[in-house]
Every structure is written in structure tokens, then in C-alpha cells.
Design a protein around this motif. Structure first.
Motif, PDB file in Angstrom:
ATOM      1  N   VAL A 103       0.847  -1.189   0.000  1.00  0.00           N
ATOM      2  CA  VAL A 103       0.000   0.000   0.000  1.00  0.00           C
ATOM      3  C   VAL A 103       0.885   1.243   0.000  1.00  0.00           C
ATOM      4  N   HIS A 104       0.693   2.106  -1.006  1.00  0.00           N
ATOM      5  CA  HIS A 104       1.588   3.255  -1.204  1.00  0.00           C
ATOM      6  C   HIS A 104       0.794   4.548  -1.295  1.00  0.00           C
ATOM      7  N   TRP A 105       1.216   5.545  -0.498  1.00  0.00           N
ATOM      8  CA  TRP A 105       0.662   6.891  -0.548  1.00  0.00           C
ATOM      9  C   TRP A 105       1.648   7.798  -1.283  1.00  0.00           C
ATOM     10  N   HIS A 106       1.172   8.541  -2.270  1.00  0.00           N
ATOM     11  CA  HIS A 106       2.037   9.497  -2.955  1.00  0.00           C
ATOM     12  C   HIS A 106       2.172  10.775  -2.128  1.00  0.00           C
ATOM     13  N   ALA A 107       3.360  11.357  -2.133  1.00  0.00           N
ATOM     14  CA  ALA A 107       3.686  12.685  -1.587  1.00  0.00           C
ATOM     15  C   ALA A 107       3.716  12.764  -0.069  1.00  0.00           C
ATOM     16  N   GLN A 108       3.378  11.679   0.626  1.00  0.00           N
ATOM     17  CA  GLN A 108       3.357  11.717   2.086  1.00  0.00           C
ATOM     18  C   GLN A 108       4.092  10.494   2.634  1.00  0.00           C
ATOM     19  N   THR A 109       4.429  10.538   3.890  1.00  0.00           N
ATOM     20  CA  THR A 109       4.971   9.360   4.563  1.00  0.00           C
ATOM     21  C   THR A 109       4.102   9.035   5.771  1.00  0.00           C
ATOM     22  N   VAL A 110       4.241   7.811   6.273  1.00  0.00           N
ATOM     23  CA  VAL A 110       3.508   7.386   7.462  1.00  0.00           C
ATOM     24  C   VAL A 110       4.499   6.842   8.492  1.00  0.00           C
ATOM     25  N   LEU A 111       4.059   6.849   9.732  1.00  0.00           N
ATOM     26  CA  LEU A 111       4.843   6.249  10.812  1.00  0.00           C
ATOM     27  C   LEU A 111       4.216   4.901  11.135  1.00  0.00           C
ATOM     28  N   ASP A 112       4.954   3.842  10.822  1.00  0.00           N
ATOM     29  CA  ASP A 112       4.474   2.468  10.975  1.00  0.00           C
ATOM     30  C   ASP A 112       5.182   1.835  12.165  1.00  0.00           C
ATOM     31  N   HIS A 113       4.586   1.980  13.362  1.00  0.00           N
ATOM     32  CA  HIS A 113       5.148   1.417  14.579  1.00  0.00           C
ATOM     33  C   HIS A 113       6.613   1.827  14.763  1.00  0.00           C
ATOM     34  N   GLY A 114       6.850   3.120  14.583  1.00  0.00           N
ATOM     35  CA  GLY A 114       8.178   3.673  14.772  1.00  0.00           C
ATOM     36  C   GLY A 114       9.027   3.713  13.515  1.00  0.00           C
ATOM     37  N   ARG A 115       8.578   3.085  12.433  1.00  0.00           N
ATOM     38  CA  ARG A 115       9.333   3.046  11.176  1.00  0.00           C
ATOM     39  C   ARG A 115       8.733   4.050  10.202  1.00  0.00           C
ATOM     40  N   ARG A 116       9.568   4.920   9.634  1.00  0.00           N
ATOM     41  CA  ARG A 116       9.097   5.892   8.652  1.00  0.00           C
ATOM     42  C   ARG A 116       9.124   5.267   7.267  1.00  0.00           C
ATOM     43  N   THR A 117       7.993   5.337   6.553  1.00  0.00           N
ATOM     44  CA  THR A 117       7.897   4.698   5.247  1.00  0.00           C
ATOM     45  C   THR A 117       6.780   5.357   4.451  1.00  0.00           C
ATOM     46  N   ASP A 118       6.659   5.015   3.176  1.00  0.00           N
ATOM     47  CA  ASP A 118       5.466   5.407   2.409  1.00  0.00           C
ATOM     48  C   ASP A 118       4.821   4.195   1.743  1.00  0.00           C
ATOM     49  N   VAL A 119       5.254   2.987   2.147  1.00  0.00           N
ATOM     50  CA  VAL A 119       4.673   1.734   1.662  1.00  0.00           C
ATOM     51  C   VAL A 119       4.472   0.799   2.848  1.00  0.00           C
ATOM     52  N   VAL A 120       3.279   0.236   2.967  1.00  0.00           N
ATOM     53  CA  VAL A 120       2.955  -0.698   4.048  1.00  0.00           C
ATOM     54  C   VAL A 120       2.535  -2.024   3.428  1.00  0.00           C
ATOM     55  N   GLU A 121       3.081  -3.115   3.919  1.00  0.00           N
ATOM     56  CA  GLU A 121       2.795  -4.436   3.365  1.00  0.00           C
ATOM     57  C   GLU A 121       1.673  -5.108   4.151  1.00  0.00           C
ATOM     58  N   VAL A 122       0.700  -5.693   3.431  1.00  0.00           N
ATOM     59  CA  VAL A 122      -0.364  -6.469   4.068  1.00  0.00           C
ATOM     60  C   VAL A 122      -0.589  -7.764   3.295  1.00  0.00           C
ATOM     61  N   LEU A 123      -0.917  -8.805   4.040  1.00  0.00           N
ATOM     62  CA  LEU A 123      -1.253 -10.120   3.506  1.00  0.00           C
ATOM     63  C   LEU A 123      -2.722 -10.408   3.823  1.00  0.00           C
ATOM     64  N   PRO A 124      -3.302 -11.472   3.262  1.00  0.00           N
ATOM     65  CA  PRO A 124      -4.696 -11.782   3.561  1.00  0.00           C
ATOM     66  C   PRO A 124      -4.953 -11.940   5.059  1.00  0.00           C
ATOM     67  N   ALA A 125      -5.982 -11.251   5.556  1.00  0.00           N
ATOM     68  CA  ALA A 125      -6.395 -11.256   6.961  1.00  0.00           C
ATOM     69  C   ALA A 125      -5.376 -10.601   7.876  1.00  0.00           C
TER      70      ALA A 125
END
Length: 336
Positions: free
Chosen positions: A277-299
């Protein structure tokens, strides 16, 4: 006399200790009771139709069209619908961005959730929650009781508890997300559209006693990344969706520069539902990790925080190439 005095002194000490304990309990239990709540929801399962692209257009790349994925856009579905009370006459409106998702259930750690579920369809269905504390009859799956498969036209009240283990962990943000879905024929029913989410807020972080949303964020958005299989594996029926919409047809994600935004990201489906999952132009804080892509699997489920830094209409999409090409993208707006 000295011996008697010692006896009386010991007795008095025990009484004093017992009174102190009773006073402590008297103070503690009302505080706990004041913090906890019973939160009730009235939810039905209903047969509906669903259009994956109501505009009939590719709103991301108009010149490219909808490809084979636009051959058929509307299909019969089953959905969870929320109502204001047990009369089941007044549906609760949902934000446009929620798409196909069922009503979002909210609670604070310590709360009890009661879901009055009415099955208005033609097949046995249930509501199975992830993460909550429940006994066997309230599992909504894998059993012989009514709650494991509510017959057509019948109802069942599920009781779940948002205990400490259902709430945010030490490194989680102040609210986290869980899935709920039907679990009678679980491999079919999520694909039919019977999917929703539960948000649990850390104790003492709710906005108010009546509003369990976390007070340290301004907005929360939920995204379900899922490929719906409508035609037995034929490519034209593989709808690569965000909340049940394709090619930018999911509308309503709108925020303002500098607001505190929490994105709850979930996925369901099959082995092809591995999403980046990718957001353009912004970043997110993922449990202390700075990123702009978050990985998800089924469920899988995760919650990340963002403070938008750049105004505009920005892409939100899965970065798997095949998924992008098949329409798993939309836009979200940051106002100045």
C-alpha cells in the motif's frame, strides 16, 4: 493484661487492614465501572447489488479505459448494514470512502460490545470478530450454536469484550483495527462482501465517554485491499479493489494539510492478495518506522499515522504491478 492488650492490638490491626482494603475496592471498582461501557450495535446482513465503478470510467487514467475489468461492473452481493436501533428501519449513513465495508464497530479497552445481528438473507451467516475476547457461543464460527450460523430471518446477539489483549500493544498507536466477517462458509462469504472492521482505542485515550475514537488524531480512514473473484477466476471478474471500488471510483478520502490522520489498513482474499500500500507525496509512521509503503497479507491488519505535508490530489494504490494495472488505486485529497 499485657497478653490481652497484644490480642486486642492484633485484632484492631486486622480490622484496620480490612477496612482499608474495602475502601480501596470501593474506590477502585466504581472508577473501573465508570471507564468501561457497553456499546450496542444493530447490524443486518442483506442481499444487495454492487457496482465496482459507478462512474463507468477509469478515473485514474481515462484514456486507458477499464479494460477487461469493465466488461461487467455490477454483481449481486451480500453486505452488513448498520441501523440505529432494534427496529432495523433507519440505516446509519456511512462515509463515502467506506465503500463496501460493513459498519465500523468502536470500543475502548475494558468495554463490552453487543452486536444484535439480524440475517435478512437467504443463507446462514454469522459475524466472527478478530482480536476480541469471547466464549464459544459468541465466536461466530466453528460451532453448533445459533451464533455460528444464524439462519435466514433469525437473529442473534453477540457479546464480545475489548479486553487488554484486544487493545493497542506497547508500540501500537492509540487505536488499532480488527476485521470481522461471516464464517459459515468463510472462503465464500468475504468474497460476497460480508466484511467489516472493529477499532479499539487505548484506555484513557477516548475523546469522551460517548465517543470512543482516539483523541490524539483528527481523522481515521480505513482501507480494505482485496481482489473479489466474481467469475470463477476469469480475469474480467477479478476485481482489484480498495473498499470494493476500482480505477479511482472510491471517493471521499479528504483531509487538510497538517491534520493528524490515522490510516487503518486491512486485507483479505487469496494467495494473490499480497499488497504493498503506497501513498504518494506523504509518509507514514508504521510502529516507529518511517515509510510510504505498508505491506499487508490476507487477513492482516495494521494502523499507521500521517501528518499530510503537501496539498493536492494524490494517488493511493497497491504497488504490485499487476494490481495497479487492474485498477487497485484511487485518489485522496489534501486541502491547503
Amino acid at each position: 493484661m499485657k497478653l490481652e492488650g497484644k490480642k486486642n492490638s492484633g485484632y484492631a490491626g486486622r480490622i484496620t487492614a480490612q477496612i482499608a482494603f474495602a475502601m480501596a475496592c470501593w474506590i477502585w471498582f466504581p472508577v473501573q465501572a465508570a471507564q468501561a461501557a457497553v456499546r450496542e450495535y444493530w447490524i443486518t446482513a442483506e442481499k444487495t447489488s454492487w457496482n465496482y465503478a459507478p462512474s463507468g470510467k477509469n478515473l485514474i487514467k481515462p484514456d486507458h479505459g477499464l479494460g477487461v475489468w469493465g466488461t461487467t461492473l455490477t454483481y449481486p452481493k451480500y453486505r452488513y448494514i448498520g441501523y440505529t436501533d432494534g427496529s432495523y428501519t433507519k440505516p446509519i449513513p456511512q462515509p463515502q470512502w467506506m465503500g463496501i465495508l460493513g459498519p465500523q464497530i468502536r470500543a475502548v479497552v475494558g468495554d463490552t460490545i453487543k452486536v444484535h445481528f439480524l440475517n435478512k438473507t437467504d443463507r446462514p451467516l454469522s459475524m466472527h470478530p478478530h482480536g476480541m475476547f469471547y466464549d464459544k457461543k459468541n465466536e461466530g464460527a466453528d460451532g453448533s450454536g445459533t451464533g455460528a450460523g444464524v439462519p435466514p430471518g433469525k437473529s442473534f446477539t453477540y457479546t464480545w469484550v475489548a479486553d487488554e489483549d484486544a487493545g493497542p500493544g506497547p508500540t501500537d498507536p492509540s487505536s488499532i483495527i480488527w476485521l470481522y466477517h461471516s464464517h459459515v462458509m468463510e472462503e465464500e462469504e468475504a468474497n460476497l462482501g460480508l466484511v467489516g472492521t472493529i477499532v479499539i482505542t487505548r484506555q484513557d485515550m477516548a475523546r469522551s465517554a460517548s465517543d470512543p475514537a482516539p483523541r490524539d488524531v483528527d481523522q481515521e480512514f480505513t482501507t480494505l485491499f482485496m481482489i473479489f473473484n466474481e467469475e470463477g477466476g476469469e480475469e474480467s471478474g477479478m476485481k482489484h479493489t480498495i473498499n470494493g471500488r476500482i480505477f479511482g471510483n472510491l471517493q471521499g478520502y479528504e483531509t487538510t494539510l497538517g491534520k493528524r490522520v490515522r490510516w487503518h489498513v486491512v486485507a483479505l482474499g487469496n494467495e494473490t492478495d499480497n499488497h504493498t500500500v503506497h501513498w504518494h507525496a506523504q509518509t507514514v509512521l508504521d510502529h516507529g518506522r518511517r515509510t510510504d509503503v505498508v505491506e499487508v497479507l490476507p487477513a492482516s491488519m495494521t494502523s499507521v499515522d500521517m501528518i499530510p505535508r503537501s496539498p493536492g490530489d494524490w494517488l493511493l494504490h497497491c504497488h504490485v504491478d499487476d494490481h495497479m494495472m487492474a485498477g487497485m488505486s484511487t485518489r485522496w485529497r489534501v486541502l491547503p
